[in-house]
Design a protein around this motif. Structure first.
Motif, PDB file in Angstrom:
ATOM      1  N   MET A 190      -1.697  10.135   2.052  1.00 52.18           N
ATOM      2  CA  MET A 190      -0.624  10.836   2.493  1.00 52.18           C
ATOM      3  C   MET A 190       0.322  10.689   3.278  1.00 52.18           C
ATOM      4  O   MET A 190       0.002   9.763   3.691  1.00 52.18           O
ATOM      5  CB  MET A 190      -0.627  12.491   2.799  1.00 52.18           C
ATOM      6  CG  MET A 190      -1.973  12.858   3.809  1.00 52.18           C
ATOM      7  SD  MET A 190      -2.375  14.297   4.408  1.00 52.18           S
ATOM      8  CE  MET A 190      -2.947  14.013   5.952  1.00 52.18           C
ATOM      9  N   HIS A 191       1.917  10.938   3.310  1.00 46.59           N
ATOM     10  CA  HIS A 191       2.419  10.628   4.637  1.00 46.59           C
ATOM     11  C   HIS A 191       1.863  11.540   5.552  1.00 46.59           C
ATOM     12  O   HIS A 191       1.513  12.440   5.073  1.00 46.59           O
ATOM     13  CB  HIS A 191       4.120  11.318   4.440  1.00 46.59           C
ATOM     14  CG  HIS A 191       4.485  10.701   2.541  1.00 46.59           C
ATOM     15  ND1 HIS A 191       5.147  10.754   2.045  1.00 46.59           N
ATOM     16  CD2 HIS A 191       4.999   9.411   3.002  1.00 46.59           C
ATOM     17  CE1 HIS A 191       5.549   9.787   0.955  1.00 46.59           C
ATOM     18  NE2 HIS A 191       5.990   9.168   1.608  1.00 46.59           N
ATOM     19  N   HIS A 192       1.656  11.629   6.771  1.00 42.73           N
ATOM     20  CA  HIS A 192       1.602  12.330   8.219  1.00 42.73           C
ATOM     21  C   HIS A 192       2.061  11.808   9.309  1.00 42.73           C
ATOM     22  O   HIS A 192       2.399   9.969   9.947  1.00 42.73           O
ATOM     23  CB  HIS A 192       0.300  11.828   7.969  1.00 42.73           C
ATOM     24  CG  HIS A 192      -0.528  12.918   9.027  1.00 42.73           C
ATOM     25  ND1 HIS A 192      -0.064  14.333   8.952  1.00 42.73           N
ATOM     26  CD2 HIS A 192      -1.326  12.801  10.497  1.00 42.73           C
ATOM     27  CE1 HIS A 192      -0.779  15.594   9.671  1.00 42.73           C
ATOM     28  NE2 HIS A 192      -1.509  13.953  10.184  1.00 42.73           N
ATOM     29  N   VAL A 247       6.339  -1.177   1.916  1.00 45.92           N
ATOM     30  CA  VAL A 247       7.273  -1.591   1.940  1.00 45.92           C
ATOM     31  C   VAL A 247       8.187   0.223   2.269  1.00 45.92           C
ATOM     32  O   VAL A 247       9.444   0.304   2.477  1.00 45.92           O
ATOM     33  CB  VAL A 247       8.314  -2.361   0.559  1.00 45.92           C
ATOM     34  CG1 VAL A 247       8.280  -1.233  -0.641  1.00 45.92           C
ATOM     35  CG2 VAL A 247       9.167  -2.834   0.732  1.00 45.92           C
ATOM     36  N   ASP A 248       7.202   1.126   1.846  1.00 41.44           N
ATOM     37  CA  ASP A 248       8.231   2.773   1.935  1.00 41.44           C
ATOM     38  C   ASP A 248       9.008   2.842   0.609  1.00 41.44           C
ATOM     39  O   ASP A 248       9.031   2.005  -0.666  1.00 41.44           O
ATOM     40  CB  ASP A 248       8.018   2.923   3.073  1.00 41.44           C
ATOM     41  CG  ASP A 248       8.178   4.492   3.366  1.00 41.44           C
ATOM     42  OD1 ASP A 248       7.552   5.287   2.058  1.00 41.44           O
ATOM     43  OD2 ASP A 248       9.144   4.977   3.962  1.00 41.44           O
ATOM     44  N   ALA A 249      10.131   3.557   0.594  1.00 44.11           N
ATOM     45  CA  ALA A 249      11.393   3.617   0.732  1.00 44.11           C
ATOM     46  C   ALA A 249      12.257   2.538   1.539  1.00 44.11           C
ATOM     47  O   ALA A 249      12.317   1.703   2.419  1.00 44.11           O
ATOM     48  CB  ALA A 249      12.287   4.411   0.860  1.00 44.11           C
ATOM     49  N   CYS A 293       1.095  -0.849   0.192  1.00 44.38           N
ATOM     50  CA  CYS A 293      -0.032   0.223   0.011  1.00 44.38           C
ATOM     51  C   CYS A 293       0.945   1.391   0.311  1.00 44.38           C
ATOM     52  O   CYS A 293       0.531   2.931  -0.194  1.00 44.38           O
ATOM     53  CB  CYS A 293      -0.937   0.020   1.251  1.00 44.38           C
ATOM     54  SG  CYS A 293      -2.438  -0.886   0.946  1.00 44.38           S
ATOM     55  N   HIS A 294       1.994   1.523  -0.089  1.00 45.12           N
ATOM     56  CA  HIS A 294       3.238   1.913  -0.347  1.00 45.12           C
ATOM     57  C   HIS A 294       4.276   2.482  -0.893  1.00 45.12           C
ATOM     58  O   HIS A 294       5.219   1.493   0.575  1.00 45.12           O
ATOM     59  CB  HIS A 294       3.175   3.181   1.428  1.00 45.12           C
ATOM     60  CG  HIS A 294       4.068   4.922   1.241  1.00 45.12           C
ATOM     61  ND1 HIS A 294       3.462   5.294   1.055  1.00 45.12           N
ATOM     62  CD2 HIS A 294       4.956   4.110   1.509  1.00 45.12           C
ATOM     63  CE1 HIS A 294       3.756   6.373   1.575  1.00 45.12           C
ATOM     64  NE2 HIS A 294       4.846   6.073   1.768  1.00 45.12           N
ATOM     65  N   CYS A 295       4.944   2.282  -1.817  1.00 45.74           N
ATOM     66  CA  CYS A 295       5.988   1.916  -2.393  1.00 45.74           C
ATOM     67  C   CYS A 295       6.356   2.800  -3.344  1.00 45.74           C
ATOM     68  O   CYS A 295       5.557   3.555  -4.127  1.00 45.74           O
ATOM     69  CB  CYS A 295       5.907   0.576  -3.694  1.00 45.74           C
ATOM     70  SG  CYS A 295       7.118   0.291  -3.635  1.00 45.74           S
ATOM     71  N   HIS A 296       8.053   3.106  -3.303  1.00 46.04           N
ATOM     72  CA  HIS A 296       7.778   4.879  -3.579  1.00 46.04           C
ATOM     73  C   HIS A 296       9.422   4.266  -5.080  1.00 46.04           C
ATOM     74  O   HIS A 296      10.466   3.809  -4.673  1.00 46.04           O
ATOM     75  CB  HIS A 296       9.104   5.857  -2.999  1.00 46.04           C
ATOM     76  CG  HIS A 296       8.339   6.712  -1.867  1.00 46.04           C
ATOM     77  ND1 HIS A 296       7.555   7.659  -1.390  1.00 46.04           N
ATOM     78  CD2 HIS A 296       8.207   6.233  -0.396  1.00 46.04           C
ATOM     79  CE1 HIS A 296       7.267   7.338  -0.944  1.00 46.04           C
ATOM     80  NE2 HIS A 296       7.710   6.757  -0.879  1.00 46.04           N
ATOM     81  N   VAL A 297       8.473   3.892  -5.522  1.00 45.44           N
ATOM     82  CA  VAL A 297       9.281   3.083  -6.537  1.00 45.44           C
ATOM     83  C   VAL A 297      10.505   3.661  -7.144  1.00 45.44           C
ATOM     84  O   VAL A 297      11.918   3.076  -7.597  1.00 45.44           O
ATOM     85  CB  VAL A 297       8.414   2.303  -8.313  1.00 45.44           C
ATOM     86  CG1 VAL A 297       7.105   1.997  -7.757  1.00 45.44           C
ATOM     87  CG2 VAL A 297       8.144   4.158  -8.801  1.00 45.44           C
ATOM     88  N   VAL A 332      -0.518   7.317   6.014  1.00 46.26           N
ATOM     89  CA  VAL A 332       1.097   7.011   6.052  1.00 46.26           C
ATOM     90  C   VAL A 332       1.597   7.296   7.279  1.00 46.26           C
ATOM     91  O   VAL A 332       2.174   7.922   7.313  1.00 46.26           O
ATOM     92  CB  VAL A 332       1.523   6.715   4.907  1.00 46.26           C
ATOM     93  CG1 VAL A 332       2.505   5.590   4.558  1.00 46.26           C
ATOM     94  CG2 VAL A 332       0.934   6.119   3.356  1.00 46.26           C
ATOM     95  N   HIS A 333       2.571   6.385   7.841  1.00 39.10           N
ATOM     96  CA  HIS A 333       3.165   6.272   8.346  1.00 39.10           C
ATOM     97  C   HIS A 333       2.744   6.573  10.236  1.00 39.10           C
ATOM     98  O   HIS A 333       3.036   5.457  10.772  1.00 39.10           O
ATOM     99  CB  HIS A 333       4.304   7.050   8.735  1.00 39.10           C
ATOM    100  CG  HIS A 333       5.256   7.197   7.299  1.00 39.10           C
ATOM    101  ND1 HIS A 333       6.045   6.246   7.001  1.00 39.10           N
ATOM    102  CD2 HIS A 333       5.372   7.482   6.405  1.00 39.10           C
ATOM    103  CE1 HIS A 333       6.787   6.462   5.647  1.00 39.10           C
ATOM    104  NE2 HIS A 333       5.973   7.026   5.342  1.00 39.10           N
ATOM    105  N   MET A 334       2.353   7.289  10.619  1.00 39.36           N
ATOM    106  CA  MET A 334       1.376   7.284  11.627  1.00 39.36           C
ATOM    107  C   MET A 334       2.333   7.373  13.239  1.00 39.36           C
ATOM    108  O   MET A 334       1.475   6.507  13.693  1.00 39.36           O
ATOM    109  CB  MET A 334       0.193   7.230  11.678  1.00 39.36           C
ATOM    110  CG  MET A 334      -0.546   7.041   9.819  1.00 39.36           C
ATOM    111  SD  MET A 334      -1.235   9.308  10.487  1.00 39.36           S
ATOM    112  CE  MET A 334      -1.940   9.609  11.821  1.00 39.36           C
TER     113      MET A 334
HETATM  114 ZN   LIG Z   1       6.544   7.257   1.923  1.00 40.24          ZN
END
Ligand SMILES: [Zn+2]
Length: 490
Positions: A258-260, A350-352, A96-100, A296-298
């Motif tokens: 969004m990132h938060h 996975v994010d970065a 659900c969150h991947c910076h390709v 995302v993150h929280m």
């Molecule tokens: Zn991110």
């Protein structure tokens, strides 16, 4: 082959897995394109049905029947049979969150996250990317996902050229969700250094102009790559941009992400901007939370924000690796395990991909929860990777489970790798010790895209070599000098 009777204990599956496949003697009734047989089938349907010896019939891109192997085999005359050989069959996992666009910066971003140890930043990497570099990285992401049993990634609006990432996902045969690039209009957030914003400045006029552009992808209901709405984060966006993005997502029935609250700095900036009210409480009052929101993150959640999050019906992406990597949870106890226990929809991303890959975050989350007095079962992690993740990305009607009518995104795990032995508790073994590159065969949208651990769509070795060459090119442009722990003799 003697398949396990459904009334027998499911654990007996391992005794009988991998026997030779034989067709039923009954006359098949209908033609189907593909019949997957002889696997430990974890459907993730609403009943959480598991078949010790199951089968799935597929026509075109859709699942048409699911059940006991003997029953399904009797009903269909398939054009192609895939023998799972007793391996686990499960729905394609969803990231659900991947910076390709920063995927291949692994190893370049140091393993010790301090300013002194980090002369090279993500911004230094992204500032030297060309469209082709984003394309190759997205292809590598796709191949890496398939090896780990993932079939969908949600990119949060951080590729400069979404068409490059879309073409790459399509070439490998994985699903993707893309958003308009770098939606931000406020300077001063923790990652707003000039170098970060060189290519796409914090410009309100531009942001409002391009907002929603990626949603055109959704006109084709069969599109492998779909659009959603993202802003970079509340630190970097005015309330008016956040509202416009949320309204746009609402109007088009898509996810708003969004990132938060990555860390205390993030939380403080947004709290102060909105009069000192804890920011999730403020957002709720202003109608900026809802069931299609995916934050995302929280890592920083305060007591008064817990009920607000639960009441909103929103989803969260948990990336426990970051909170450990940056030592955020040394000072702030993770609240997401508590939210999971209280019914919040949470998935992983996975994010970065700094020091991990697809599937690692789930194990880290399991351990992080335990460390802080909570318990997240392997079965719950399975839900978070499939049905909960599908809900989070707004695609529950299509993916996330193996059920008639859903798209055929299906993974078959190898039976001949030690990490998923002994086969006595397949869900636990798969999720906690066998979660890495143990996928053997993968179908996405009914298409066989991965067979015996190799891509059927691209030359895997060529793509990997291109990824290695691309990273060297980017580092040469950036003037990167590696800092390695020991002297290397050339
Ligand atoms: Zn991110």
């Amino acid at each position: 082959m003697r398949c396990i009777d459904a009334h027998e204990h499911a654990h007996a599956a391992w005794k009988h897995a991998g026997k030779e496949l034989t067709m039923t003697e009954e006359a098949p009734a209908a033609v189907c394109d593909t019949l997957i047989r002889n696997g430990y089938l974890i459907t993730m349907d609403t009943q959480r049905a598991v078949y010790a010896c199951g089968a799935v019939a597929i026509n075109g891109n859709a699942i048409v029947a699911v059940g006991r192997d003997a029953d399904i085999a009797a009903r269909f005359r398939p054009r192609r049979v895939i023998d799972a050989k007793g391996g686990v069959i499960h729905p394609g996992f969803i990231d659900c969150h991947c910076h390709v666009a920063i995927h291949l910066s692994r190893g370049i971003i140091p393993d010790h996250p301090t300013p002194q140890a980090a002369p090279f930043s993500f911004a230094d990497w992204t500032n030297h990317l060309e469209d082709e570099d984003e394309h190759i990285q997205a292809q590598i992401v796709g191949l890496e996902m398939l090896r780990h049993g993932y079939t969908f990634f949600l990119e949060p609006g951080t590729v400069y050229e979404p068409d490059a990432a879309a073409a790459a996902a399509e070439s490998v045969g994985v699903r993707a969700g893309l958003a308009d690039p770098y939606m931000w209009d406020v300077s001063g957030g923790p990652q707003s250094r000039p170098s970060t914003t060189r290519r796409i400045p914090n410009d309100a006029k531009r942001a409002f102009k391009v907002l929603g552009g990626q949603l055109a992808r959704n006109k084709d209901p069969d599109a492998l790559v779909r659009g959603h709405v993202a802003i970079y984060g509340a630190c970097y966006s005015s309330e008016s941009l956040m509202r416009a993005a949320k309204d746009c997502a609402d109007a088009h029935g898509v996810t708003f992400t969004m990132h938060h609250n990555f860390d205390q700095d993030d939380a403080k900036i947004v709290d102060e901007r909105y009069g000192g009210v804890h920011n999730m409480v403020y957002f709720a009052k202003r109608g900026l939370l809802g069931p299609n929101c995916l934050y995302v993150h929280m890592n920083i959640i305060r007591d008064d924000e817990i009920p607000v999050i639960l009441d909103s019906g929103m989803s969260l992406v948990w990336q426990p690796g970051n909170s450990m990597y940056y030592k955020i949870n040394a000072n702030f106890k993770p609240r997401i395990p508590e939210l999971i226990e209280r019914g919040c929809n949470v998935a992983f991303g996975v994010d970065a991909a700094k020091i991990w890959t697809f599937g690692d975050l789930e194990l880290l989350g399991y351990l992080d929860a335990s460390q802080h007095g909570h318990y997240i079962s392997a079965a719950r992690i399975m839900e978070m990777r499939t049905v909960h993740a599908a809900h989070a990305v707004g695609l529950s009607h299509m993916i996330g489970s193996i059920e008639s009518g859903k798209r055929a995104d299906i993974v078959i795990r190898s039976v001949d790798v030690p990490e998923i032995l002994p086969g006595a508790n397949p869900i636990q073994e798969l999720l906690l010790s066998g979660h890495r590159a143990t996928a053997s065969t993968v179908l996405v949208d009914g298409r066989l895209v991965f067979l015996d651990g190799r891509s059927t769509q691209v030359d895997q070795n060529t793509v990997i070599a291109a990824g290695r060459a691309m990273a060297r090119r980017v580092l040469d442009r950036a003037g990167y000098i590696p800092r390695l722990p020991w002297t290397v003799v050339n």
